[in-house]
Write a protein that holds these residues in place. Structure first.
Motif, PDB file in Angstrom:
ATOM      1  N   VAL A 150      42.745  25.884  46.966  1.00  0.00           N
ATOM      2  CA  VAL A 150      42.722  24.813  45.970  1.00  0.00           C
ATOM      3  C   VAL A 150      42.683  25.314  44.528  1.00  0.00           C
ATOM      4  CG1 VAL A 150      41.348  22.872  45.087  1.00  0.00           C
ATOM      5  CG2 VAL A 150      41.850  23.046  47.526  1.00  0.00           C
ATOM      6  N   PRO A 151      41.799  26.256  44.154  1.00  0.00           N
ATOM      7  CA  PRO A 151      41.826  26.735  42.763  1.00  0.00           C
ATOM      8  C   PRO A 151      43.174  27.324  42.352  1.00  0.00           C
ATOM      9  CG  PRO A 151      39.787  27.396  43.814  1.00  0.00           C
ATOM     10  CD  PRO A 151      40.670  26.848  44.899  1.00  0.00           C
ATOM     11  N   SER A 152      43.843  27.981  43.291  1.00  0.00           N
ATOM     12  CA  SER A 152      45.160  28.555  42.989  1.00  0.00           C
ATOM     13  C   SER A 152      46.184  27.474  42.709  1.00  0.00           C
ATOM     14  CB  SER A 152      45.636  29.436  44.153  1.00  0.00           C
ATOM     15  OG  SER A 152      44.861  30.599  44.265  1.00  0.00           O
ATOM     16  N   LEU A 153      46.212  26.430  43.532  1.00  0.00           N
ATOM     17  CA  LEU A 153      47.162  25.341  43.289  1.00  0.00           C
ATOM     18  C   LEU A 153      46.848  24.637  41.977  1.00  0.00           C
ATOM     19  CD1 LEU A 153      49.503  23.530  43.995  1.00  0.00           C
ATOM     20  CD2 LEU A 153      47.988  22.200  45.487  1.00  0.00           C
ATOM     21  N   ASN A 154      45.587  24.408  41.702  1.00  0.00           N
ATOM     22  CA  ASN A 154      45.223  23.751  40.437  1.00  0.00           C
ATOM     23  C   ASN A 154      45.722  24.536  39.233  1.00  0.00           C
ATOM     24  OD1 ASN A 154      43.943  21.398  41.366  1.00  0.00           O
ATOM     25  ND2 ASN A 154      42.003  22.465  41.690  1.00  0.00           N
ATOM     26  N   HIS A 207      33.511  33.753  49.554  1.00  0.00           N
ATOM     27  CA  HIS A 207      34.714  32.915  49.632  1.00  0.00           C
ATOM     28  C   HIS A 207      34.966  32.222  48.299  1.00  0.00           C
ATOM     29  CE1 HIS A 207      36.503  28.897  50.174  1.00  0.00           C
ATOM     30  NE2 HIS A 207      37.193  29.393  51.185  1.00  0.00           N
ATOM     31  N   ASP A 208      33.939  31.607  47.734  1.00  0.00           N
ATOM     32  CA  ASP A 208      34.109  30.840  46.496  1.00  0.00           C
ATOM     33  C   ASP A 208      34.453  31.745  45.312  1.00  0.00           C
ATOM     34  OD1 ASP A 208      33.538  28.641  48.017  1.00  0.00           O
ATOM     35  OD2 ASP A 208      31.534  28.303  47.188  1.00  0.00           O
ATOM     36  N   ILE A 209      33.839  32.926  45.262  1.00  0.00           N
ATOM     37  CA  ILE A 209      34.127  33.870  44.185  1.00  0.00           C
ATOM     38  C   ILE A 209      35.572  34.346  44.262  1.00  0.00           C
ATOM     39  CG2 ILE A 209      33.616  36.187  43.295  1.00  0.00           C
ATOM     40  CD1 ILE A 209      30.688  35.688  44.199  1.00  0.00           C
ATOM     41  N   LEU A 210      35.996  34.754  45.457  1.00  0.00           N
ATOM     42  CA  LEU A 210      37.356  35.259  45.625  1.00  0.00           C
ATOM     43  C   LEU A 210      38.396  34.168  45.420  1.00  0.00           C
ATOM     44  CD1 LEU A 210      36.831  37.601  48.706  1.00  0.00           C
ATOM     45  CD2 LEU A 210      37.256  38.296  46.347  1.00  0.00           C
ATOM     46  N   SER A 211      38.071  32.951  45.823  1.00  0.00           N
ATOM     47  CA  SER A 211      38.984  31.824  45.641  1.00  0.00           C
ATOM     48  C   SER A 211      39.250  31.573  44.157  1.00  0.00           C
ATOM     49  CB  SER A 211      38.385  30.580  46.301  1.00  0.00           C
ATOM     50  OG  SER A 211      39.189  29.449  46.071  1.00  0.00           O
ATOM     51  N   LYS A 212      38.192  31.558  43.384  1.00  0.00           N
ATOM     52  CA  LYS A 212      38.316  31.311  41.942  1.00  0.00           C
ATOM     53  C   LYS A 212      38.996  32.481  41.234  1.00  0.00           C
ATOM     54  CE  LYS A 212      35.543  30.188  37.848  1.00  0.00           C
ATOM     55  NZ  LYS A 212      34.160  29.932  37.340  1.00  0.00           N
ATOM     56  N   ASN A 213      38.540  33.706  41.536  1.00  0.00           N
ATOM     57  CA  ASN A 213      39.124  34.889  40.897  1.00  0.00           C
ATOM     58  C   ASN A 213      40.583  35.076  41.290  1.00  0.00           C
ATOM     59  OD1 ASN A 213      36.558  35.265  39.952  1.00  0.00           O
ATOM     60  ND2 ASN A 213      36.229  37.265  40.885  1.00  0.00           N
ATOM     61  N   GLY A 214      40.895  34.751  42.536  1.00  0.00           N
ATOM     62  CA  GLY A 214      42.256  34.924  43.018  1.00  0.00           C
ATOM     63  C   GLY A 214      43.252  34.036  42.292  1.00  0.00           C
ATOM     64  N   ALA A 215      42.831  32.836  41.937  1.00  0.00           N
ATOM     65  CA  ALA A 215      43.709  31.922  41.200  1.00  0.00           C
ATOM     66  C   ALA A 215      44.117  32.532  39.865  1.00  0.00           C
ATOM     67  CB  ALA A 215      43.000  30.585  40.983  1.00  0.00           C
ATOM     68  N   THR A 216      43.158  33.117  39.166  1.00  0.00           N
ATOM     69  CA  THR A 216      43.431  33.757  37.870  1.00  0.00           C
ATOM     70  C   THR A 216      44.341  34.964  38.051  1.00  0.00           C
ATOM     71  OG1 THR A 216      41.256  33.039  37.089  1.00  0.00           O
ATOM     72  CG2 THR A 216      42.352  34.772  35.834  1.00  0.00           C
ATOM     73  N   LEU A 217      44.099  35.736  39.119  1.00  0.00           N
ATOM     74  CA  LEU A 217      44.928  36.917  39.387  1.00  0.00           C
ATOM     75  C   LEU A 217      46.372  36.517  39.680  1.00  0.00           C
ATOM     76  CD1 LEU A 217      44.635  40.026  39.659  1.00  0.00           C
ATOM     77  CD2 LEU A 217      44.439  39.673  42.128  1.00  0.00           C
ATOM     78  N   LEU A 218      46.563  35.399  40.359  1.00  0.00           N
ATOM     79  CA  LEU A 218      47.919  34.913  40.643  1.00  0.00           C
ATOM     80  C   LEU A 218      48.672  34.582  39.354  1.00  0.00           C
ATOM     81  CD1 LEU A 218      47.841  32.495  43.716  1.00  0.00           C
ATOM     82  CD2 LEU A 218      49.377  34.435  43.371  1.00  0.00           C
ATOM     83  N   VAL A 219      47.998  33.870  38.455  1.00  0.00           N
ATOM     84  CA  VAL A 219      48.630  33.513  37.179  1.00  0.00           C
ATOM     85  C   VAL A 219      49.019  34.778  36.412  1.00  0.00           C
ATOM     86  CG1 VAL A 219      48.257  32.449  34.917  1.00  0.00           C
ATOM     87  CG2 VAL A 219      47.492  31.277  36.998  1.00  0.00           C
ATOM     88  N   LYS A 220      48.109  35.733  36.381  1.00  0.00           N
ATOM     89  CA  LYS A 220      48.374  37.005  35.693  1.00  0.00           C
ATOM     90  C   LYS A 220      49.567  37.721  36.325  1.00  0.00           C
ATOM     91  CE  LYS A 220      46.019  41.300  34.359  1.00  0.00           C
ATOM     92  NZ  LYS A 220      44.741  42.075  34.471  1.00  0.00           N
ATOM     93  N   THR A 221      49.644  37.672  37.642  1.00  0.00           N
ATOM     94  CA  THR A 221      50.742  38.328  38.356  1.00  0.00           C
ATOM     95  C   THR A 221      52.086  37.698  38.009  1.00  0.00           C
ATOM     96  OG1 THR A 221      49.280  38.888  40.212  1.00  0.00           O
ATOM     97  CG2 THR A 221      51.644  38.896  40.642  1.00  0.00           C
ATOM     98  N   ILE A 222      52.142  36.383  38.007  1.00  0.00           N
ATOM     99  CA  ILE A 222      53.408  35.697  37.735  1.00  0.00           C
ATOM    100  C   ILE A 222      53.835  35.879  36.276  1.00  0.00           C
ATOM    101  CG2 ILE A 222      54.511  33.423  37.618  1.00  0.00           C
ATOM    102  CD1 ILE A 222      52.788  32.652  40.075  1.00  0.00           C
TER     103      ILE A 222
END
Length: 308
Positions: A14-18, A166-181
């Motif tokens: 969910v954080p990634s999609l948001n 889970h919650d930490i990685l979920s939130k951090n992962g969303a930011t990492l995805l944006v940075k990657t793209i």
């Protein structure tokens, strides 16, 4: 602005999609079908679908994506720059991997090549790791075998549970995805060293059963790695007892592993192969999870009884 097709299913996604919706142009969301859940078997939408519906984004729910020719045609027509995948739950065929202009990017909740597979967060805790993290990677036909793009570490603290990590990685992962793209064209693609890989299989109910012939630390790691789901369990007087929280006591005894040594408001002390475990939060069938200090007010736990 990049056109994105997002594929994901559980709360972790969910954080990634948001953030994808906030930063890019999400043209479609692909998720698992609605399924019955709970005792009442009520049909429940995946968390990702809820987000997509709120933002009026088209949703596709293939039973088997590799055999859904109509969906594959839709994805071709969308002409995405990226397909972004976060815990989708189905393997993508090469036919889909080849669709986006720049490729399919996956967010995986481990420091690849360690813990490829379905349950990387659980196994990082169960195996007593002191750090884990997220990796963004290019998707290939294997399971989590593609070239790595970015990695970001997260410290695992002593009493951290699966739910917290889970919650930490979920939130951090969303930011990492944006940075990657955003930085995709300047990021070096790094091949994974297969010899360093390990596999994190799906968690089964059998894995949740505590073996008291393990050390207190190993058992505590299992408890942390399965909280809040599916919860480590044992048997006391032929009743299943779920154990939510515990502490390792640096205390060795000669009693048979699984023997209850002491019961107090501090917890239930149990002998292990090495050291002892102080169980502090439990649940029995039909009752709510309780701190042991509350549990023993209405339940008898006998010293000398064997957990099994």
């Amino acid at each position: 602005m990049f056109n994105i097709v997002f594929m994901g299913t559980p709360e972790f996604s969910v954080p990634s999609l948001n953030l994808m919706i906030e930063k890019f142009n999400v043209k479609a969301v692909v998720t698992q079908p609605d399924r019955p859940k709970g005792r009442g078997k009520k049909i429940i939408m995946p968390p990702i679908k809820n987000v997509a519906v709120e933002h009026n984004i088209p949703v596709y729910q293939p039973l088997r994506i590799r055999k859904d020719e109509n969906l594959i045609k839709e994805l071709v027509n969308i002409k995405p720059d990226f397909i972004v995948v976060v815990a989708f739950g189905q393997i993508l065929p090469k036919e889909i991997l080849d669709i986006p202009k720049y490729g399919c990017i996956n967010l995986h909740a481990s420091l690849l090549p360690k813990y490829r597979g379905a349950a990387p967060i659980n196994f990082a805790l169960i195996n007593g790791e002191t750090k884990t993290g997220n990796t963004t990677m290019m998707m290939a036909e294997g399971i989590d075998t593609g070239d790595m793009l970015l990695r970001e570490e997260v410290e695992i603290t002593e009493n951290m549970t699966y739910g917290q990590l889970h919650d930490i990685l979920s939130k951090n992962g969303a930011t990492l995805l944006v940075k990657t793209i955003k930085n995709f064209n300047s990021i070096e693609h790094k091949k994974q060293e297969d010899s360093l890989s390990s596999y994190a299989s799906m968690i089964s109910k059998e894995m949740a059963r505590i073996n008291w012939e393990m050390t207190a630390k190993e058992i505590n790691n299992l408890i942390r790695g399965l909280n809040p789901h599916p919860i480590a369990r044992t048997e006391y007087n032929n009743i299943v007892m779920k154990i939510y929280e515990a502490k390792v006591l640096e205390k060795n005894v000669n009693n048979k592993p699984g023997t209850i040594l002491n019961v107090s408001k501090e917890g239930i002390e149990v002998a292990c192969l090495e050291n002892t475990l102080l169980v502090t939060k439990v649940q029995i069938p039909g009752k709510k999870p309780l701190e042991v200090k509350e549990f023993i007010k209405g339940n008898t736990v006998e010293v000398g009884t064997l957990m099994c």
